[in-house]
Design a protein around this motif. Sequence first.
Motif, mmCIF file in Angstrom:
data_model
loop_
_atom_site.group_PDB
_atom_site.id
_atom_site.type_symbol
_atom_site.label_atom_id
_atom_site.label_comp_id
_atom_site.label_asym_id
_atom_site.label_seq_id
_atom_site.Cartn_x
_atom_site.Cartn_y
_atom_site.Cartn_z
ATOM 1 N N GLN A 302 15.117 50.537 -5.211
ATOM 2 C CA GLN A 302 15.814 51.489 -4.356
ATOM 3 C C GLN A 302 16.955 52.222 -5.062
ATOM 4 O O GLN A 302 17.172 53.407 -4.797
ATOM 5 N N PRO A 303 17.722 51.600 -5.959
ATOM 6 C CA PRO A 303 18.847 52.324 -6.589
ATOM 7 C C PRO A 303 18.450 53.614 -7.286
ATOM 8 O O PRO A 303 19.232 54.554 -7.351
ATOM 9 N N TYR A 304 17.235 53.692 -7.810
ATOM 10 C CA TYR A 304 16.832 54.890 -8.534
ATOM 11 C C TYR A 304 16.494 56.035 -7.597
ATOM 12 O O TYR A 304 16.241 57.140 -8.023
ATOM 13 N N LEU A 305 16.485 55.758 -6.290
ATOM 14 C CA LEU A 305 16.248 56.812 -5.320
ATOM 15 C C LEU A 305 17.551 57.466 -4.868
ATOM 16 O O LEU A 305 17.552 58.406 -4.110
ATOM 17 N N LEU A 306 18.687 56.966 -5.347
ATOM 18 C CA LEU A 306 19.987 57.489 -4.945
ATOM 19 C C LEU A 306 20.541 58.434 -6.011
ATOM 20 O O LEU A 306 20.322 58.248 -7.206
ATOM 21 N N LYS A 307 21.274 59.438 -5.542
ATOM 22 C CA LYS A 307 21.812 60.444 -6.471
ATOM 23 C C LYS A 307 23.141 59.968 -7.041
ATOM 24 O O LYS A 307 24.212 60.460 -6.704
ATOM 25 N N LYS A 308 23.052 58.975 -7.931
ATOM 26 C CA LYS A 308 24.251 58.484 -8.595
ATOM 27 C C LYS A 308 23.831 57.613 -9.776
ATOM 28 O O LYS A 308 22.676 57.191 -9.866
#
Length: 359
Positions: A302-308
Amino acid sequence: MKRTIPILIMCIMLGACAPHSKSNTSDPIENLVDYLDKQGQEYVFRHEWYEGGSFLKTRISYSIHCIQPKASDGKKMYPDVQIMMRRKEELIDSCFSAFRWGCSFARQCYHKENHVLGKDSVLYALALDGLDGEKTELEGTGNYEYWNVGYKAARAATLRYNGSKEIKDLQMDYTIRESTSGETPFDMQPLVYFINKKVEQCDSVEVYNTSYEYTAEDWQDLGTLLGEASLAFDYSREGKTTGHLYVFPPSIARSVHDELKQRITNHYIRSNPQQTFSISMSQTYSDPSVWFLKIKGNFDWQPYLLKKTYKHQSLQAAMSDDRYYILVLDETEGAYAIPSDWMHTLRIKDHKAERIPEK
Protein backbone atom coordinates in the motif's frame (compact mmCIF):
# COMPACT_ATOMS: atom_id res chain seq x y z
CA MET A 1 -2.17 -40.88 -8.86
CA LYS A 2 -3.03 -44.55 -9.26
CA ARG A 3 0.24 -46.07 -8.15
CA THR A 4 1.04 -46.33 -4.45
CA ILE A 5 4.09 -47.39 -2.51
CA PRO A 6 2.96 -49.56 0.42
CA ILE A 7 6.08 -49.09 2.53
CA LEU A 8 6.05 -45.30 2.19
CA ILE A 9 2.33 -45.13 2.90
CA MET A 10 2.84 -47.10 6.08
CA CYS A 11 5.67 -44.79 7.10
CA ILE A 12 3.49 -41.74 6.56
CA MET A 13 0.38 -43.07 8.27
CA LEU A 14 1.97 -44.86 11.19
CA GLY A 15 5.05 -42.65 11.56
CA ALA A 16 7.30 -45.71 11.63
CA CYS A 17 10.10 -44.48 9.39
CA ALA A 18 12.12 -42.92 12.21
CA PRO A 19 11.69 -42.22 15.92
CA HIS A 20 10.50 -38.62 16.30
CA SER A 21 7.97 -36.82 18.48
CA LYS A 22 5.72 -35.86 15.58
CA SER A 23 6.01 -39.25 13.94
CA ASN A 24 3.94 -40.87 16.68
CA THR A 25 0.86 -38.70 16.13
CA SER A 26 -2.30 -39.91 14.44
CA ASP A 27 -2.39 -36.78 12.26
CA PRO A 28 -1.47 -37.78 8.68
CA ILE A 29 -0.50 -34.21 7.69
CA GLU A 30 1.83 -33.70 10.67
CA ASN A 31 3.40 -37.06 9.88
CA LEU A 32 3.81 -35.98 6.25
CA VAL A 33 5.48 -32.70 7.27
CA ASP A 34 7.85 -34.58 9.56
CA TYR A 35 8.60 -37.06 6.78
CA LEU A 36 9.25 -34.40 4.12
CA ASP A 37 11.56 -32.51 6.48
CA LYS A 38 13.83 -35.55 6.53
CA GLN A 39 14.28 -35.64 2.75
CA GLY A 40 17.33 -34.19 1.02
CA GLN A 41 17.08 -30.95 -0.91
CA GLU A 42 17.67 -32.78 -4.17
CA TYR A 43 14.20 -34.25 -3.68
CA VAL A 44 12.20 -31.60 -1.81
CA PHE A 45 12.60 -27.81 -1.63
CA ARG A 46 11.37 -26.26 1.60
CA HIS A 47 10.21 -22.65 2.06
CA GLU A 48 8.94 -20.80 5.13
CA TRP A 49 6.71 -17.72 5.33
CA TYR A 50 5.64 -15.82 8.44
CA GLU A 51 3.19 -12.95 8.87
CA GLY A 52 2.67 -11.14 12.16
CA GLY A 53 -0.12 -8.93 13.42
CA SER A 54 -3.39 -9.78 15.15
CA PHE A 55 -2.71 -13.34 13.94
CA LEU A 56 0.67 -15.00 13.61
CA LYS A 57 0.56 -16.96 10.37
CA THR A 58 3.20 -19.60 9.66
CA ARG A 59 3.27 -21.36 6.31
CA ILE A 60 5.70 -24.09 5.28
CA SER A 61 5.73 -25.09 1.62
CA TYR A 62 7.26 -28.16 0.02
CA SER A 63 7.87 -28.38 -3.74
CA ILE A 64 8.61 -31.56 -5.68
CA HIS A 65 9.45 -31.14 -9.36
CA CYS A 66 9.96 -34.28 -11.40
CA ILE A 67 11.01 -34.18 -15.07
CA GLN A 68 11.50 -37.49 -16.82
CA PRO A 69 14.75 -37.03 -18.81
CA LYS A 70 15.04 -38.47 -22.27
CA ALA A 71 18.05 -40.58 -23.20
CA SER A 72 19.75 -39.44 -26.40
CA ASP A 73 21.61 -41.37 -29.09
CA GLY A 74 20.30 -44.68 -27.82
CA LYS A 75 22.11 -44.28 -24.49
CA LYS A 76 20.46 -45.41 -21.30
CA MET A 77 19.65 -43.02 -18.50
CA TYR A 78 22.28 -42.86 -15.77
CA PRO A 79 21.37 -45.08 -12.78
CA ASP A 80 21.60 -42.19 -10.29
CA VAL A 81 19.15 -40.16 -12.38
CA GLN A 82 16.78 -43.10 -12.50
CA ILE A 83 16.98 -43.44 -8.73
CA MET A 84 16.27 -39.74 -8.21
CA MET A 85 13.24 -39.77 -10.53
CA ARG A 86 11.87 -42.88 -8.88
CA ARG A 87 12.43 -41.38 -5.45
CA LYS A 88 10.57 -38.17 -6.37
CA GLU A 89 7.64 -40.16 -7.73
CA GLU A 90 7.51 -42.13 -4.49
CA LEU A 91 7.43 -38.88 -2.51
CA ILE A 92 4.58 -37.58 -4.65
CA ASP A 93 2.66 -40.80 -4.07
CA SER A 94 3.26 -40.47 -0.33
CA CYS A 95 1.83 -36.92 -0.35
CA PHE A 96 -1.29 -38.12 -2.11
CA SER A 97 -1.71 -40.99 0.34
CA ALA A 98 -1.48 -38.63 3.33
CA PHE A 99 -4.02 -36.21 1.86
CA ARG A 100 -6.44 -38.98 0.91
CA TRP A 101 -6.44 -40.13 4.51
CA GLY A 102 -6.37 -36.54 5.73
CA CYS A 103 -9.54 -35.77 3.78
CA SER A 104 -11.52 -38.04 6.12
CA PHE A 105 -9.43 -36.99 9.14
CA ALA A 106 -9.94 -33.21 8.68
CA ARG A 107 -12.80 -31.08 9.95
CA GLN A 108 -13.51 -29.96 6.38
CA CYS A 109 -12.12 -31.15 3.04
CA TYR A 110 -12.26 -29.67 -0.45
CA HIS A 111 -11.16 -31.96 -3.29
CA LYS A 112 -11.16 -31.37 -7.04
CA GLU A 113 -9.59 -33.29 -9.93
CA ASN A 114 -9.33 -32.85 -13.68
CA HIS A 115 -7.91 -35.46 -16.08
CA VAL A 116 -7.79 -34.45 -19.75
CA LEU A 117 -5.59 -35.66 -22.62
CA GLY A 118 -3.00 -37.30 -20.40
CA LYS A 119 -2.70 -34.30 -18.07
CA ASP A 120 -3.75 -34.45 -14.44
CA SER A 121 -4.70 -31.57 -12.16
CA VAL A 122 -5.50 -32.34 -8.51
CA LEU A 123 -6.36 -30.03 -5.64
CA TYR A 124 -6.86 -30.86 -1.95
CA ALA A 125 -7.62 -28.30 0.76
CA LEU A 126 -7.99 -29.46 4.36
CA ALA A 127 -9.15 -27.58 7.46
CA LEU A 128 -7.49 -29.51 10.29
CA ASP A 129 -8.29 -27.38 13.36
CA GLY A 130 -10.59 -24.43 13.96
CA LEU A 131 -9.68 -21.26 15.82
CA ASP A 132 -11.74 -20.35 18.91
CA GLY A 133 -14.35 -17.74 18.10
CA GLU A 134 -13.67 -17.89 14.36
CA LYS A 135 -15.65 -19.58 11.61
CA THR A 136 -13.67 -22.04 9.48
CA GLU A 137 -14.11 -20.90 5.87
CA LEU A 138 -12.90 -21.97 2.44
CA GLU A 139 -11.41 -19.01 0.57
CA GLY A 140 -10.10 -18.38 -2.94
CA THR A 141 -12.47 -20.42 -5.09
CA GLY A 142 -13.20 -18.94 -8.51
CA ASN A 143 -11.22 -18.25 -11.67
CA TYR A 144 -7.86 -18.76 -9.96
CA GLU A 145 -8.97 -21.55 -7.70
CA TYR A 146 -5.91 -23.73 -8.21
CA TRP A 147 -3.56 -21.10 -6.78
CA ASN A 148 -5.68 -19.32 -4.20
CA VAL A 149 -7.97 -21.87 -2.57
CA GLY A 150 -7.38 -22.68 1.08
CA TYR A 151 -9.08 -22.75 4.44
CA LYS A 152 -9.11 -19.93 6.96
CA ALA A 153 -8.50 -22.00 10.07
CA ALA A 154 -6.12 -22.52 12.97
CA ARG A 155 -4.39 -25.28 11.03
CA ALA A 156 -4.81 -26.07 7.34
CA ALA A 157 -3.07 -27.87 4.49
CA THR A 158 -3.26 -27.67 0.70
CA LEU A 159 -1.94 -29.94 -2.02
CA ARG A 160 -1.67 -28.79 -5.64
CA TYR A 161 -0.59 -31.15 -8.39
CA ASN A 162 -0.13 -30.82 -12.15
CA GLY A 163 1.26 -33.81 -13.99
CA SER A 164 1.75 -35.61 -17.26
CA LYS A 165 3.86 -38.54 -18.36
CA GLU A 166 6.94 -36.32 -18.71
CA ILE A 167 6.53 -33.68 -15.99
CA LYS A 168 5.08 -33.84 -12.48
CA ASP A 169 4.76 -30.81 -10.20
CA LEU A 170 3.47 -30.93 -6.63
CA GLN A 171 3.29 -28.24 -3.97
CA MET A 172 2.16 -28.92 -0.42
CA ASP A 173 1.40 -26.03 1.97
CA TYR A 174 0.98 -26.42 5.74
CA THR A 175 -0.38 -23.31 7.49
CA ILE A 176 -0.80 -22.51 11.19
CA ARG A 177 -2.61 -19.38 12.47
CA GLU A 178 -2.41 -18.25 16.09
CA SER A 179 -4.25 -15.34 17.68
CA THR A 180 -1.91 -12.76 19.25
CA SER A 181 -2.46 -10.04 21.86
CA GLY A 182 -3.05 -7.33 19.27
CA GLU A 183 -1.12 -5.59 16.52
CA THR A 184 1.90 -3.30 16.91
CA PRO A 185 4.22 -1.52 14.43
CA PHE A 186 7.27 -3.33 13.12
CA ASP A 187 10.58 -2.32 14.73
CA MET A 188 13.73 -3.13 12.78
CA GLN A 189 16.16 -1.24 15.04
CA PRO A 190 17.44 -4.38 16.85
CA LEU A 191 18.43 -5.84 13.49
CA VAL A 192 20.11 -2.60 12.41
CA TYR A 193 22.00 -2.59 15.71
CA PHE A 194 23.05 -6.20 15.12
CA ILE A 195 24.39 -5.41 11.63
CA ASN A 196 26.26 -2.29 12.77
CA LYS A 197 27.81 -4.21 15.65
CA LYS A 198 29.08 -6.88 13.25
CA VAL A 199 30.55 -4.18 11.02
CA GLU A 200 32.43 -2.68 13.98
CA GLN A 201 33.77 -6.09 15.04
CA CYS A 202 35.25 -6.93 11.63
CA ASP A 203 37.35 -4.47 9.62
CA SER A 204 36.94 -6.40 6.37
CA VAL A 205 33.18 -5.87 6.04
CA GLU A 206 32.40 -3.79 2.95
CA VAL A 207 29.57 -1.24 3.16
CA TYR A 208 28.15 0.40 0.03
CA ASN A 209 25.48 3.01 -0.65
CA THR A 210 22.99 1.64 -3.18
CA SER A 211 20.75 3.55 -5.58
CA TYR A 212 18.38 1.88 -8.02
CA GLU A 213 16.85 4.40 -10.43
CA TYR A 214 14.43 2.87 -12.91
CA THR A 215 12.36 4.12 -15.85
CA ALA A 216 9.41 2.50 -17.62
CA GLU A 217 11.79 1.18 -20.26
CA ASP A 218 13.80 -0.71 -17.64
CA TRP A 219 10.71 -2.66 -16.59
CA GLN A 220 10.86 -4.55 -19.88
CA ASP A 221 14.10 -6.22 -18.73
CA LEU A 222 13.07 -8.94 -16.27
CA GLY A 223 16.59 -10.31 -15.92
CA THR A 224 19.40 -8.90 -13.81
CA LEU A 225 18.34 -5.27 -14.25
CA LEU A 226 14.88 -5.67 -12.69
CA GLY A 227 13.91 -8.00 -9.88
CA GLU A 228 11.26 -7.20 -7.26
CA ALA A 229 9.08 -4.22 -8.22
CA SER A 230 5.80 -2.40 -7.52
CA LEU A 231 4.07 0.44 -9.37
CA ALA A 232 3.78 3.94 -7.91
CA PHE A 233 0.53 5.58 -6.79
CA ASP A 234 -0.37 6.71 -10.33
CA TYR A 235 0.72 3.42 -11.97
CA SER A 236 4.00 5.05 -12.94
CA ARG A 237 7.12 2.91 -13.37
CA GLU A 238 9.50 5.76 -12.70
CA GLY A 239 11.19 5.58 -9.34
CA LYS A 240 14.31 5.53 -7.20
CA THR A 241 15.08 3.25 -4.26
CA THR A 242 18.10 3.76 -2.02
CA GLY A 243 19.72 1.68 0.68
CA HIS A 244 22.90 0.13 2.06
CA LEU A 245 24.58 -3.12 1.06
CA TYR A 246 26.75 -5.00 3.58
CA VAL A 247 29.17 -7.62 2.31
CA PHE A 248 30.63 -9.96 4.92
CA PRO A 249 33.83 -11.84 3.98
CA PRO A 250 34.06 -15.65 3.80
CA SER A 251 35.80 -15.82 7.20
CA ILE A 252 32.63 -14.73 9.06
CA ALA A 253 29.93 -15.09 6.38
CA ARG A 254 28.53 -18.37 7.68
CA SER A 255 28.48 -17.31 11.33
CA VAL A 256 26.71 -14.00 10.52
CA HIS A 257 24.21 -15.88 8.36
CA ASP A 258 23.42 -18.34 11.16
CA GLU A 259 23.21 -15.66 13.85
CA LEU A 260 20.95 -13.34 11.83
CA LYS A 261 18.56 -16.16 10.96
CA GLN A 262 18.43 -17.22 14.60
CA ARG A 263 17.93 -13.64 15.81
CA ILE A 264 15.01 -13.04 13.45
CA THR A 265 13.39 -16.35 14.35
CA ASN A 266 13.71 -15.80 18.08
CA HIS A 267 13.17 -12.05 18.35
CA TYR A 268 10.43 -11.41 15.83
CA ILE A 269 8.58 -14.67 15.37
CA ARG A 270 8.63 -15.86 18.97
CA SER A 271 8.98 -12.69 21.04
CA ASN A 272 6.95 -10.22 18.97
CA PRO A 273 4.36 -12.16 16.93
CA GLN A 274 1.97 -9.18 17.01
CA GLN A 275 4.37 -6.95 15.07
CA THR A 276 3.27 -6.33 11.48
CA PHE A 277 6.12 -8.15 9.76
CA SER A 278 6.36 -10.44 6.79
CA ILE A 279 9.24 -12.92 6.69
CA SER A 280 10.19 -15.39 3.97
CA MET A 281 12.99 -17.92 4.11
CA SER A 282 13.94 -20.37 1.37
CA GLN A 283 16.84 -22.69 0.76
CA THR A 284 19.40 -21.93 -1.92
CA TYR A 285 20.05 -24.48 -4.62
CA SER A 286 23.80 -24.53 -4.10
CA ASP A 287 23.83 -25.15 -0.34
CA PRO A 288 20.86 -26.58 1.62
CA SER A 289 22.15 -25.02 4.85
CA VAL A 290 22.00 -21.49 3.39
CA TRP A 291 18.69 -19.63 3.40
CA PHE A 292 17.60 -16.65 1.35
CA LEU A 293 15.95 -14.35 3.89
CA LYS A 294 13.60 -11.40 3.48
CA ILE A 295 11.83 -9.40 6.19
CA LYS A 296 9.48 -6.44 5.71
CA GLY A 297 7.49 -4.29 8.09
CA ASN A 298 4.68 -3.63 5.60
CA PHE A 299 3.65 -6.42 3.28
CA ASP A 300 0.54 -5.16 1.49
CA TRP A 301 2.41 -2.81 -0.93
CA GLN A 302 0.00 0.00 0.00
CA PRO A 303 2.75 2.62 0.70
CA TYR A 304 3.70 2.74 -2.97
CA LEU A 305 0.18 3.85 -3.82
CA LEU A 306 0.63 7.07 -1.82
CA LYS A 307 2.07 10.30 -3.22
CA LYS A 308 5.01 10.60 -0.86
CA THR A 309 8.45 9.18 -0.15
CA TYR A 310 8.17 5.83 1.53
CA LYS A 311 10.58 5.01 4.37
CA HIS A 312 11.40 1.30 4.29
CA GLN A 313 11.51 -1.12 7.20
CA SER A 314 12.96 -4.09 5.37
CA LEU A 315 16.04 -6.10 4.61
CA GLN A 316 17.03 -9.17 2.66
CA ALA A 317 20.06 -11.38 2.92
CA ALA A 318 21.65 -14.22 0.98
CA MET A 319 24.90 -16.14 0.61
CA SER A 320 26.78 -15.88 -2.67
CA ASP A 321 30.40 -16.48 -3.66
CA ASP A 322 31.16 -17.59 -0.08
CA ARG A 323 30.18 -14.11 1.11
CA TYR A 324 27.11 -13.01 3.02
CA TYR A 325 25.15 -10.07 1.62
CA ILE A 326 22.61 -7.98 3.53
CA LEU A 327 20.65 -5.25 1.75
CA VAL A 328 18.88 -2.74 4.01
CA LEU A 329 16.48 -0.48 2.08
CA ASP A 330 16.12 3.15 3.16
CA GLU A 331 13.49 4.87 1.03
CA THR A 332 11.63 4.87 -2.27
CA GLU A 333 10.47 7.83 -4.36
CA GLY A 334 7.87 6.82 -6.95
CA ALA A 335 7.80 3.23 -8.16
CA TYR A 336 9.67 0.66 -6.10
CA ALA A 337 12.18 -1.65 -7.81
CA ILE A 338 15.44 -3.41 -7.02
CA PRO A 339 17.62 -5.62 -9.25
CA SER A 340 17.33 -9.40 -9.11
CA ASP A 341 21.11 -9.56 -8.65
CA TRP A 342 21.06 -7.08 -5.77
CA MET A 343 23.96 -8.95 -4.10
CA HIS A 344 26.36 -7.60 -6.72
CA THR A 345 24.65 -4.41 -7.94
CA LEU A 346 25.35 -0.97 -6.46
CA ARG A 347 23.51 1.30 -8.85
CA ILE A 348 20.96 1.28 -11.64
CA LYS A 349 20.94 4.45 -13.74
CA ASP A 350 20.48 5.31 -17.42
CA HIS A 351 19.49 1.68 -18.15
CA LYS A 352 22.84 0.39 -16.91
CA ALA A 353 23.92 -1.57 -13.84
CA GLU A 354 27.05 -0.70 -11.85
CA ARG A 355 28.35 -3.74 -10.06
CA ILE A 356 30.48 -4.20 -6.94
CA PRO A 357 34.19 -3.72 -7.72
CA GLU A 358 36.03 -7.00 -8.18
CA LYS A 359 38.72 -7.72 -5.61
